[in-house]
Design a protein around this motif. Structure first.
Motif, mmCIF file in Angstrom:
data_model
loop_
_atom_site.group_PDB
_atom_site.id
_atom_site.type_symbol
_atom_site.label_atom_id
_atom_site.label_comp_id
_atom_site.label_asym_id
_atom_site.label_seq_id
_atom_site.Cartn_x
_atom_site.Cartn_y
_atom_site.Cartn_z
ATOM 1 N N VAL A 96 0.841 -1.200 0.000
ATOM 2 C CA VAL A 96 0.000 0.000 0.000
ATOM 3 C C VAL A 96 0.879 1.254 0.000
ATOM 4 C CG1 VAL A 96 -2.002 -1.113 1.064
ATOM 5 C CG2 VAL A 96 -0.273 -0.052 2.515
ATOM 6 N N GLY A 97 2.108 1.072 -0.468
ATOM 7 C CA GLY A 97 3.022 2.197 -0.542
ATOM 8 C C GLY A 97 4.095 2.195 0.528
ATOM 9 N N GLN A 98 4.327 1.056 1.186
ATOM 10 C CA GLN A 98 5.364 0.983 2.207
ATOM 11 C C GLN A 98 6.738 1.219 1.589
ATOM 12 O OE1 GLN A 98 2.900 -1.298 1.489
ATOM 13 N NE2 GLN A 98 3.265 -3.106 2.720
ATOM 14 N N THR A 99 7.670 1.683 2.424
ATOM 15 C CA THR A 99 9.042 1.901 1.977
ATOM 16 C C THR A 99 9.927 0.692 2.251
ATOM 17 O OG1 THR A 99 9.779 2.789 4.100
ATOM 18 C CG2 THR A 99 8.852 4.360 2.503
ATOM 19 N N GLY A 100 9.505 -0.169 3.168
ATOM 20 C CA GLY A 100 10.320 -1.298 3.585
ATOM 21 C C GLY A 100 10.979 -1.073 4.931
ATOM 22 N N ASP A 101 10.917 0.155 5.430
ATOM 23 C CA ASP A 101 11.507 0.489 6.729
ATOM 24 C C ASP A 101 10.472 0.547 7.846
ATOM 25 O OD1 ASP A 101 14.083 0.731 5.665
ATOM 26 O OD2 ASP A 101 13.691 2.817 5.057
ATOM 27 N N GLU A 102 9.240 0.179 7.562
ATOM 28 C CA GLU A 102 8.165 0.270 8.549
ATOM 29 C C GLU A 102 8.342 -0.754 9.669
ATOM 30 O OE1 GLU A 102 6.859 2.009 4.824
ATOM 31 O OE2 GLU A 102 7.662 0.040 5.267
ATOM 32 N N SER A 103 7.710 -0.459 10.781
ATOM 33 C CA SER A 103 7.720 -1.384 11.917
ATOM 34 C C SER A 103 6.466 -2.253 11.899
ATOM 35 C CB SER A 103 7.807 -0.600 13.226
ATOM 36 O OG SER A 103 6.682 0.251 13.350
ATOM 37 N N TRP A 104 5.806 -2.330 10.781
ATOM 38 C CA TRP A 104 4.608 -3.136 10.632
ATOM 39 C C TRP A 104 4.672 -3.871 9.301
ATOM 40 C CZ3 TRP A 104 4.576 2.220 10.490
ATOM 41 C CH2 TRP A 104 4.315 2.803 9.258
ATOM 42 N N THR A 105 3.863 -4.918 9.214
ATOM 43 C CA THR A 105 3.732 -5.687 7.980
ATOM 44 C C THR A 105 2.286 -5.588 7.538
ATOM 45 O OG1 THR A 105 5.469 -7.198 8.673
ATOM 46 C CG2 THR A 105 3.964 -7.991 6.970
ATOM 47 N N VAL A 106 2.076 -5.232 6.282
ATOM 48 C CA VAL A 106 0.718 -5.087 5.751
ATOM 49 C C VAL A 106 0.303 -6.391 5.088
ATOM 50 C CG1 VAL A 106 -0.822 -3.748 4.262
ATOM 51 C CG2 VAL A 106 1.151 -2.621 5.344
ATOM 52 N N LEU A 107 -0.844 -6.895 5.514
ATOM 53 C CA LEU A 107 -1.439 -8.099 4.951
ATOM 54 C C LEU A 107 -2.858 -7.776 4.506
ATOM 55 C CD1 LEU A 107 -0.379 -10.666 7.727
ATOM 56 C CD2 LEU A 107 0.828 -10.145 5.599
ATOM 57 N N ALA A 108 -3.454 -8.676 3.762
ATOM 58 C CA ALA A 108 -4.865 -8.550 3.390
ATOM 59 C C ALA A 108 -5.550 -9.876 3.670
ATOM 60 C CB ALA A 108 -5.017 -8.189 1.923
ATOM 61 N N ASP A 109 -6.801 -9.798 4.114
ATOM 62 C CA ASP A 109 -7.574 -11.009 4.359
ATOM 63 C C ASP A 109 -8.009 -11.598 3.015
ATOM 64 O OD1 ASP A 109 -9.978 -9.738 3.509
ATOM 65 O OD2 ASP A 109 -10.640 -9.337 5.559
ATOM 66 N N PHE A 115 -4.833 -5.155 6.688
ATOM 67 C CA PHE A 115 -4.605 -5.027 8.121
ATOM 68 C C PHE A 115 -3.106 -5.123 8.355
ATOM 69 C CE2 PHE A 115 -5.233 -9.506 7.280
ATOM 70 C CZ PHE A 115 -4.322 -10.173 8.090
ATOM 71 N N CYS A 116 -2.658 -4.703 9.526
ATOM 72 C CA CYS A 116 -1.229 -4.692 9.821
ATOM 73 C C CYS A 116 -0.925 -5.533 11.053
ATOM 74 C CB CYS A 116 -0.737 -3.268 10.089
ATOM 75 S SG CYS A 116 -0.905 -2.179 8.662
ATOM 76 N N VAL A 117 0.233 -6.148 11.037
ATOM 77 C CA VAL A 117 0.775 -6.774 12.235
ATOM 78 C C VAL A 117 1.925 -5.862 12.653
ATOM 79 C CG1 VAL A 117 1.781 -8.839 13.260
ATOM 80 C CG2 VAL A 117 0.109 -9.056 11.394
ATOM 81 N N VAL A 118 1.787 -5.267 13.831
ATOM 82 C CA VAL A 118 2.684 -4.198 14.264
ATOM 83 C C VAL A 118 3.589 -4.641 15.401
ATOM 84 C CG1 VAL A 118 1.010 -2.455 13.563
ATOM 85 C CG2 VAL A 118 1.015 -3.237 15.917
ATOM 86 N N ARG A 119 4.551 -3.791 15.701
ATOM 87 C CA ARG A 119 5.412 -4.040 16.856
ATOM 88 C C ARG A 119 4.607 -3.744 18.119
ATOM 89 N NH1 ARG A 119 9.333 1.150 15.824
ATOM 90 N NH2 ARG A 119 7.970 2.668 16.775
ATOM 91 N N PRO A 120 5.100 -4.144 19.292
ATOM 92 C CA PRO A 120 4.344 -3.926 20.535
ATOM 93 C C PRO A 120 4.015 -2.456 20.778
ATOM 94 C CG PRO A 120 6.185 -5.402 20.903
ATOM 95 C CD PRO A 120 6.338 -4.872 19.503
ATOM 96 N N LYS A 121 2.848 -2.215 21.345
ATOM 97 C CA LYS A 121 2.375 -0.856 21.609
ATOM 98 C C LYS A 121 3.362 -0.055 22.459
ATOM 99 C CE LYS A 121 -1.915 -0.215 21.935
ATOM 100 N NZ LYS A 121 -3.323 -0.182 22.228
ATOM 101 N N ARG A 122 3.980 -0.703 23.429
ATOM 102 C CA ARG A 122 4.910 0.035 24.293
ATOM 103 C C ARG A 122 6.077 0.604 23.516
ATOM 104 N NH1 ARG A 122 6.407 -5.410 26.825
ATOM 105 N NH2 ARG A 122 8.148 -6.046 25.531
ATOM 106 N N ASP A 123 6.404 -0.001 22.366
ATOM 107 C CA ASP A 123 7.481 0.511 21.519
ATOM 108 C C ASP A 123 7.029 1.707 20.680
ATOM 109 O OD1 ASP A 123 8.977 -1.559 22.521
ATOM 110 O OD2 ASP A 123 8.976 -2.722 20.664
ATOM 111 N N LEU A 124 5.716 1.875 20.536
ATOM 112 C CA LEU A 124 5.174 2.942 19.714
ATOM 113 C C LEU A 124 4.870 4.211 20.502
ATOM 114 C CD1 LEU A 124 2.610 0.798 17.709
ATOM 115 C CD2 LEU A 124 4.848 1.566 16.931
ATOM 116 N N ILE A 125 4.663 4.064 21.807
ATOM 117 C CA ILE A 125 4.245 5.193 22.641
ATOM 118 C C ILE A 125 5.454 5.750 23.383
ATOM 119 C CG2 ILE A 125 2.772 5.881 24.573
ATOM 120 C CD1 ILE A 125 0.879 3.619 23.728
#
Length: 126
Positions: A96-109, A115-125
């Protein structure tokens, strides 16, 4: 008292099939199956669930709303293992336009909803 989210409604062409996919992804049971509505949730009395209803037309373009999912942050490698498990259930990787440096992986059902599988919330806040 303010309102609360009851269900997140997902339009689908194959209601039972898409409900089964999300039931397996989230490890939530299918709570109700009707011809025009399938409900998935953690339990019958949980405050939030997913409701699958008939789609009128085919999906076009990127979703304006999507799920961010995360795996157990205490288990090393769990995020990658979950991505592989979800891919095995029928998801696919999407661009969906990712650069490859994201902390998430984009998937589709199976019906193309991103939808995304992301790193832990504590790492984002913070």
């Amino acid at each position: 008292m303010p309102v609360a989210i009851h269900h997140i409604v997902i339009d689908a062409h194959d209601l039972p099939g898409l409900a089964r996919f999300w039931s397996q992804v989230l490890d939530w049971p299918i709570l109700s199956v009707k011809p025009r509505e399938v409900i998935v949730g953690p339990s019958p009395d949980a405050p939030l669930g997913l409701c699958f209803m008939p789609a009128g037309e085919a999906k076009s373009g990127k979703n304006r709303l999507h799920f961010d999912l995360n795996a157990d942050p205490e288990v090393p490698g769990e995020r990658e293992a979950e991505i592989e498990r979800i891919l095995g259930l029928g998801a696919r990787r999407v661009d969906v336009g990712q650069t490859g440096d994201e902390s998430w992986t984009v998937l589709a059902d199976p019906e193309g909803n991103e939808f995304c599988v992301v790193r832990p919330k504590r790492d984002l806040i913070g």
